[in-house]
Design a protein around this motif. Structure first.
Motif, PDB file in Angstrom:
ATOM      1  N   ILE A 123     -25.281  10.822  -2.143  1.00 50.92           N
ATOM      2  CA  ILE A 123     -26.376  11.655  -2.648  1.00 50.92           C
ATOM      3  C   ILE A 123     -25.891  13.080  -2.869  1.00 50.92           C
ATOM      4  O   ILE A 123     -25.380  13.716  -1.961  1.00 50.92           O
ATOM      5  CB  ILE A 123     -27.563  11.644  -1.656  1.00 50.92           C
ATOM      6  CG1 ILE A 123     -28.174  10.241  -1.580  1.00 50.92           C
ATOM      7  CG2 ILE A 123     -28.621  12.657  -2.072  1.00 50.92           C
ATOM      8  CD1 ILE A 123     -29.321  10.122  -0.591  1.00 50.92           C
ATOM      9  N   SER A 178     -31.933  11.893  -6.223  1.00 48.65           N
ATOM     10  CA  SER A 178     -31.996  10.671  -5.397  1.00 48.65           C
ATOM     11  C   SER A 178     -33.438  10.182  -5.232  1.00 48.65           C
ATOM     12  O   SER A 178     -33.682   8.977  -5.115  1.00 48.65           O
ATOM     13  CB  SER A 178     -31.365  10.909  -4.023  1.00 48.65           C
ATOM     14  OG  SER A 178     -32.148  11.787  -3.246  1.00 48.65           O
ATOM     15  N   SER A 235     -34.663  14.009   1.038  1.00 51.80           N
ATOM     16  CA  SER A 235     -33.880  12.950   0.379  1.00 51.80           C
ATOM     17  C   SER A 235     -33.578  11.801   1.337  1.00 51.80           C
ATOM     18  O   SER A 235     -33.559  10.632   0.922  1.00 51.80           O
ATOM     19  CB  SER A 235     -32.585  13.529  -0.206  1.00 51.80           C
ATOM     20  OG  SER A 235     -31.772  14.067   0.803  1.00 51.80           O
TER      21      SER A 235
END
Length: 847
Positions: free
Chosen positions: A187, A239, A272
């Protein structure tokens, strides 16, 4: 019959060709006629028709077409027809796809709307293309350098050069893959280095996402250069927008990321990872169960521990607290409270970064710890419920016993990132690390002094994806509270006792409920604290006003020799009564918040004009003017009288010229302000006889140094720090030749020459200027020349000057970093080719 048909066909095409030529000719004539009448829109339409009908004319009409395009674009811009403007450029680039001038101009328009509409990536793309098409195109190069720092932030170079950090991540990823994590999602991949680590470690499936278009394209090139383009799937996505099976066939067993900033949470790692655990990762492995890791999800880094410490630091204080009540004879007044944006963020509902960052090991003047490091909090990135509870968690109190007396300037925060059970990275100021530390400046107290035995109190919370440390204050030891049994990790055990103690502190904090609050950038506060700057301007302005006043007195003498002029004090008295007898007009066009007009207003019969724009700043200056007993006629806010900022240098009245014009020549970053010489040219035409531009001239000084730090901060040094992966040639496309915001007093470097005068920029006498100059520099110490730091002596006049490298200066310095180090010996002589173009300085070293 076939011959007859061919003849008819030939006649048909001949007729069409004649019609085409006639239409092209008429359109060219119409375009020329429209240009003569300055009807650029219609002219542009005619040229489009011509070039589509007759591509063979592209070379012939190219320059005229460019001129028409740029003029029509200016008109569309002024009419706010932004989409039409960009459509015109796209049409032009279809006709001239490899024209560097059009590419650069398109980039300039995109860059103008970058902040509002988010076109930074696109602007940089056009600047980059223009440079590739013509590497000697100076305007495009300078434009590209302006945006490169935004697109590929400088910390990418520093971190990629940190071999220890890279090796630690590689080892942790290898451990995870060996233990069964075969599918990986990276990510915020950046250059793609962690993804390549995962593939090298043996992961079967590797996915990487990157939101920045520039970084995504860079990662794509890097991955291809390392022969992994078929093995790593790059996604140009945030993401949070990844979906299964749309973007990945199934959940992965390992997420790797380094989406952390100096304050840990500022890059959105919590948000995230919550999304990843809920939608992209396999479920977490149950504790104390011996099951293959490949069947479960995990995250690298596994956890983090945040530490904090109270410090005394003059440099932080200088940028966040106004340290005096009077500057150059001007009372700043207790009726205005100045704060930096970090203080404003503490009580704001807006998502504003509540801290600044500093590399404490290199901060000018150093720092002094007032408390021992204290554990602020821990976070387990492999625990979904803990991550979810962070944002909802109520603020908690934290106390740090003072172990050494001093001035409480800030709470400094760093963290230890635990990648797995074996590997960790620390961002502590005592470590050799590529990281800076998060700094929470202390503001709003009546008394900042603390002594041994006192306690620094604060409130901690995690809101808006930021770690917030607010309501920082000190509790004197006399309050009688006992901290001897204090829990090391948090705060006082007795909550009621703590609340009572904090309530008692209300008298020691500033009460500004009804007091105007003025929020300044940290650079503006540093400027207010720069005593030498204001005293120098005061002295130089006094000299000019005295000279002008004497000239006026001489001009008004009778034939008998008796003066009918009025002295400075009499003028001042008349002004205070609202009378303005032949006042001297002074214009200050400094960037940001400036009190120079008020300093000028105290020097005599002056009408001072300020270019301060923000309502809050104008209100603060009005309060200060009132506290200094100004009449309302003394201070004007010039931009409020103008329709456009571009005419800020015009005359205040048709029959009145400026006595002094103050230009902002040097940016705080250490660079020359954009278009300053153009502003000086306009200013010279608007000066009263005997009037002056401040500064009158600027001398640029520099010296040759050897500095490994500047090399590491400017470009990735080969493949060794990136553990054999080929990344340097791609990211180094975004390096810039000049490093800014440097402190020469703490920059790790070895001087190889004495300071030398490199260039003179004369604002009053432009004939003394030269766009280029060769300077011979003698080597006084053997080594390798890697950079040329430079700074300025700003001469307001022959008697009054400022040195931007002085310790007390609010300015920083800059340095040209060489592409290749140059070995030198004592006694050698190097020739520097110094060039000044559109406010940019370039330096080329010749043997």
């Amino acid at each position: 019959m076939p011959n007859s048909n061919a003849k008819l066909h030939s006649n048909h095409w001949g007729g069409r060709e004649a019609s085409r030529r006639e239409l092209v000719s008429r359109s060219l004539q119409s375009a020329q006629h429209c240009l003569e009448n300055q009807d650029f829109g219609t002219a542009y339409a005619h040229y489009l028709l011509v070039l589509n009908l007759a591509p063979e004319l592209k070379t012939t009409v190219k320059e005229t077409f460019q001129f028409t395009l740029f003029k029509w674009a200016e008109e569309l811009d002024s009419l706010a027809r932004i989409q039409d403007l960009f459509n015109c450029y796209e049409q032009a680039l279809e006709l001239y796809p490899n024209d560097e001038v059009i590419c650069n101009s398109m980039g300039e328009h995109l860059f103008r709307f970058a902040v509002i509409m988010g076109f930074r990536d696109e602007a940089a793309g056009y600047f980059h293309k223009a440079v590739k098409l013509n590497p000697d195109f100076a305007d495009a190069k300078e434009n590209f350098y302006r945006v490169a720092n935004w697109l590929v932030e400088r910390w990418h170079f520093i971190m990629l050069n940190d071999a220890k950090r890279n090796l630690t991540y590689l080892r942790a990823i290898e451990n995870a893959v060996r233990s069964g994590s075969k599918s990986v999602l990276d990510i915020g991949t950046g250059t793609g280095i962690l993804s390549m680590f995962a593939k090298k470690a043996g992961a079967c499936f590797v996915y990487a996402c990157e939101l920045s278009k520039t970084m995504y394209e860079l990662a794509r090139d890097v991955v291809a250069a390392n022969n992994m383009e078929r093995e790593i799937k790059l996604l140009h996505l945030k993401s949070l927008d990844i979906e299964i099976p749309k973007h990945m066939p199934e959940r992965v067993s390992l997420v790797v990321t380094e989406t952390v900033d100096a304050g840990l949470f500022g890059e959105g790692i919590v948000e995230s990872l919550i999304h990843a655990w809920e939608h992209l990762l396999l479920q977490r492995k149950p504790k104390n169960q011996d099951i293959s890791a490949g069947d479960y999800g995990r995250v690298i880094p596994a956890s983090a521990t945040i530490f904090g410490m109270a410090v005394e630091c003059k440099e932080i204080r200088k940028h966040h607290r106004v340290g005096m009540q009077e500057v150059a004879g001007v009372c700043l007044s207790n009726s205005v409270q100045f704060f930096s944006p970090t203080y404003a963020a503490a009580g704001s509902e807006e998502t504003v970064e509540p801290y600044t960052t500093e590399k404490l090991s290199r901060i000018p003047g150093g720092y002094r710890a007032l408390t021992e490091p204290c554990q602020v909090m821990t976070v387990d990135f492999n625990d979904l419920q803990e991550l979810k509870s962070l944002a909802a968690r109520k603020p908690w109190k934290l106390s740090l016993p003072v172990t050494e007396g001093g001035i409480l300037d800030a709470v400094v925060v760093w963290f230890v990132l635990q990648l797995d059970d074996e590997h960790s990275l620390s961002t502590s100021p005592s470590e050799e690390t590529c990281w800076e530390q998060a700094v929470y400046p202390v503001q709003g107290l009546l008394d900042y002094s603390v002594k041994t035995g006192d306690t620094v109190m604060m409130e901690v919370c995690c809101q808006d994806c930021y770690l917030k440390i607010q309501k920082i204050t000190s509790l004197p030891s006399e309050c009688g509270m006992d901290f001897s049994d204090r829990d090391n990790t948090l705060s006082l055990g007795n909550e009621a006792e703590l609340c009572n103690a904090l309530a008692g502190l209300q008298t020691s904090t500033k009460q500004h409920g009804s007091t105007p609050v003025c929020v300044l950038e940290s650079t503006e506060i540093a400027l207010l604290n720069d005593i030498a700057y204001h005293e120098c301007f005061k002295a130089a302005m006094s000299k000019v006003l005295l000279s002008l006043n004497l000239s006026k007195d001489l001009h008004s003498m009778d034939v008998d020799g008796h003066g009918s002029g009025i002295n400075l004090q009499e003028h001042q008295n008349m002004s205070s009564l609202g009378v303005d007898p032949d006042a001297f007009y002074i214009l200050d066009v400094s960037e940001g918040f400036s009190i120079l007009p008020i300093i000028a207003g105290k020097l005599g019969p002056v009408k001072a004009y300020s270019s301060v724009e923000k309502d809050q700043h104008q209100a603060a200056l009005n309060v200060i003017a009132e506290a200094n007993h100004f009449s309302k006629e003394t201070l004007e806010f010039w931009l409020s009288h103008l329709e456009e900022e571009s005419v800020v240098l015009q005359r205040p009245k048709s029959d009145k010229l400026w006595s002094i014009i103050i230009l902002d020549v040097i940016e705080t970053s250490g660079l020359i302000q954009q278009e300053v010489m153009e502003k000086a040219a306009i200013s010279r035409c608007l000066l009263h006889s005997g009037g002056k531009i401040f500064p009158q001239y600027v001398l640029v000084y520099g010296m040759l140094v050897e500095s490994e730090s500047l090399l590491l901060e400017s470009a990735v040094q080969g493949t060794e720090p990136t553990l054999g992966f080929n990344i340097a040639p791609f990211i180094n496309q975004f390096k810039v030749p000049v490093r800014v915001y440097l402190d020469l007093s703490t920059l790790p470097c070895v001087p190889l020459s004495k300071p030398a005068e490199l260039l003179r920029l004369d604002l009053m006498n432009p004939l003394l200027n030269s766009p280029s100059r060769e300077v011979k520099v003698q080597i006084c110490k053997s080594g390798q020349v890697t950079a040329i730091p430079f700074w300025y002596h700003i001469h307001l006049d022959e008697d009054h000057s400022l040195n931007t490298s002085d310790e007390s200066s609010h300015w920083k310095q800059a340095a040209v970093v060489l592409d290749e180090p140059i070995p030198v010996q004592v006694g050698d002589e190097l020739v520097l080719d110094v060039q000044h173009h559109k406010s940019n300085i370039s330096i080329i070293v010749k043997r």
